[in-house]
Design a protein around this motif. Structure first.
Motif, PDB file in Angstrom:
ATOM      1  N   UNK A 159       0.835  -1.182   0.000  1.00 14.33           N
ATOM      2  CA  UNK A 159       0.000   0.000   0.000  1.00 14.33           C
ATOM      3  C   UNK A 159       0.877   1.242   0.000  1.00 14.33           C
ATOM      4  N   UNK A 160       0.255   2.396  -0.103  1.00 16.29           N
ATOM      5  CA  UNK A 160       1.087   3.537  -0.451  1.00 16.29           C
ATOM      6  C   UNK A 160       1.310   4.512   0.683  1.00 16.29           C
ATOM      7  N   UNK A 180       2.686   7.901  -5.017  1.00 15.22           N
ATOM      8  CA  UNK A 180       2.235   6.511  -5.063  1.00 15.22           C
ATOM      9  C   UNK A 180       2.329   5.949  -6.474  1.00 15.22           C
ATOM     10  N   UNK A 221       1.684   2.476  -8.522  1.00 10.37           N
ATOM     11  CA  UNK A 221       1.153   1.116  -8.514  1.00 10.37           C
ATOM     12  C   UNK A 221       1.514   0.420  -9.818  1.00 10.37           C
ATOM     13  N   UNK A 270       4.622  -0.407  -6.167  1.00 10.57           N
ATOM     14  CA  UNK A 270       3.790  -1.265  -5.325  1.00 10.57           C
ATOM     15  C   UNK A 270       2.931  -2.129  -6.236  1.00 10.57           C
ATOM     16  N   UNK A 271       3.102  -3.425  -6.133  1.00  7.60           N
ATOM     17  CA  UNK A 271       2.343  -4.327  -6.990  1.00  7.60           C
ATOM     18  C   UNK A 271       0.924  -4.484  -6.466  1.00  7.60           C
ATOM     19  N   UNK A 272      -0.017  -4.472  -7.370  1.00  2.00           N
ATOM     20  CA  UNK A 272      -1.392  -4.743  -6.966  1.00  2.00           C
ATOM     21  C   UNK A 272      -2.047  -5.626  -8.019  1.00  2.00           C
ATOM     22  N   UNK A 310      -9.742  -1.704  -5.336  1.00  2.00           N
ATOM     23  CA  UNK A 310      -8.716  -1.720  -6.383  1.00  2.00           C
ATOM     24  C   UNK A 310      -8.939  -0.579  -7.373  1.00  2.00           C
ATOM     25  N   UNK A 370     -10.597   2.308  -6.892  1.00  2.00           N
ATOM     26  CA  UNK A 370     -10.328   3.617  -6.301  1.00  2.00           C
ATOM     27  C   UNK A 370      -8.835   3.816  -6.027  1.00  2.00           C
ATOM     28  N   UNK A 371      -8.137   2.736  -5.702  1.00  2.00           N
ATOM     29  CA  UNK A 371      -6.683   2.864  -5.488  1.00  2.00           C
ATOM     30  C   UNK A 371      -5.990   3.273  -6.779  1.00  2.00           C
ATOM     31  N   UNK A 386      -7.356   4.927  -9.255  1.00  4.43           N
ATOM     32  CA  UNK A 386      -7.759   6.314  -9.541  1.00  4.43           C
ATOM     33  C   UNK A 386      -6.984   7.284  -8.646  1.00  4.43           C
ATOM     34  N   UNK A 387      -6.759   6.878  -7.414  1.00  8.52           N
ATOM     35  CA  UNK A 387      -6.104   7.777  -6.458  1.00  8.52           C
ATOM     36  C   UNK A 387      -4.586   7.759  -6.503  1.00  8.52           C
ATOM     37  N   UNK A 388      -4.005   6.804  -7.232  1.00  7.35           N
ATOM     38  CA  UNK A 388      -2.539   6.710  -7.274  1.00  7.35           C
ATOM     39  C   UNK A 388      -1.952   7.834  -8.122  1.00  7.35           C
ATOM     40  N   UNK A 426       2.560  -3.902   2.698  1.00  5.32           N
ATOM     41  CA  UNK A 426       2.327  -4.390   1.354  1.00  5.32           C
ATOM     42  C   UNK A 426       3.487  -5.263   0.895  1.00  5.32           C
TER      43      UNK A 426
END
Lengths: 146, 78
Positions: free
Chosen positions: A1-2, A9, A11, A39-41, A53, A55-56, A58-60, A139
């Motif tokens: 996570x960030x 951030x 991803x 950061x791998x997702x 996932x 929203x993350x 979009x927010x990164x 993470x």
């Protein structure tokens, strides 16, 4: 996570396709994660429309996709939710689908090409250790199966 | 309405909580607000960037602080 306080951030997603180049994409992404570049997702979480996932992404500050071939499933999955990732496609980097052995040598070569491709090195290494919320550290541990 | 604020206690997480409480009070919204600081619970939402805002189990924002207007819309749109 960030890192929630310092920003930056980054991803990263692999297409994780079934072909040799998909497997190489996955191995390279895991290595980039392990060495602290991003950061791998989970691309599957984005594809499934799971809100965390989506929203993350979009927010990164930055999203990076590594696809094995020009079908570009990872890149297109992010584009579907309105995110334009930095995209790497392994067949455009010299690999041939169904004709490339999945070896450490190939993984090393692609890893080096990507980190030397410019713009990638503003890594999260410092935030991995200095995160005010500590989530990046988790993470890293969780992705390694700790 | 169940509102969860995901974050480990950074400044942005506190700010988001303040804003959420502010909107809930001003709009007289009947809500249960909780903070989630447990790493594993946060990651169980698929959230990779904090702070994050969850309303009735759905992640509405992650990695950024929405504006007061956006938060209001999220709550009243329920």
């Amino acid at each position: 996570m960030s890192d929630c306080c310092e920003g930056g951030t980054k991803l990263i997603y692999s297409c994780a396709g079934s072909a040799d180049v998909g497997e190489i994409a996955d191995r390279v992404v895991r290595r980039l994660r392990d060495e602290g570049y991003a950061i791998m997702t989970c691309l599957a979480g984005v594809g499934a429309g799971l809100s965390g996932f989506v929203q993350s992404a979009i927010g990164a500050d930055e999203n990076i996709t590594i696809d094995g071939c020009s079908t570009a499933c990872a890149r297109k999955s992010l584009e579907r939710i309105g995110v334009n990732p930095k995209s790497y496609i392994l067949t455009a980097m010299g690999l041939e689908k169904h004709e490339t052995p999945v070896t450490e040598k190939v993984i090393d070569e692609i890893f080096e090409k990507i980190i030397n491709s410019g713009g990638f090195l503003a890594a999260t290494i410092t935030t991995l250790t200095n995160s005010c919320c500590g989530v990046q550290i988790l993470n890293k541990k969780m992705n390694k199966g700790d | 309405m169940k509102i969860e604020i995901l974050g480990i206690g950074c400044a942005k997480c506190h700010k988001l909580e303040e804003m959420v409480r502010d909107v809930v009070t001003k709009e007289d919204i009947n809500a249960e607000i909780s903070k989630v600081q447990d790493f594993k619970k946060i990651m169980s939402y698929g959230v990779m960037t904090t702070p994050a805002l969850v309303i009735d189990g759905e992640v509405k924002a992650a990695g950024k602080i929405p504006s007061l207007e956006e938060i209001k819309k999220m709550f009243l749109g329920k």
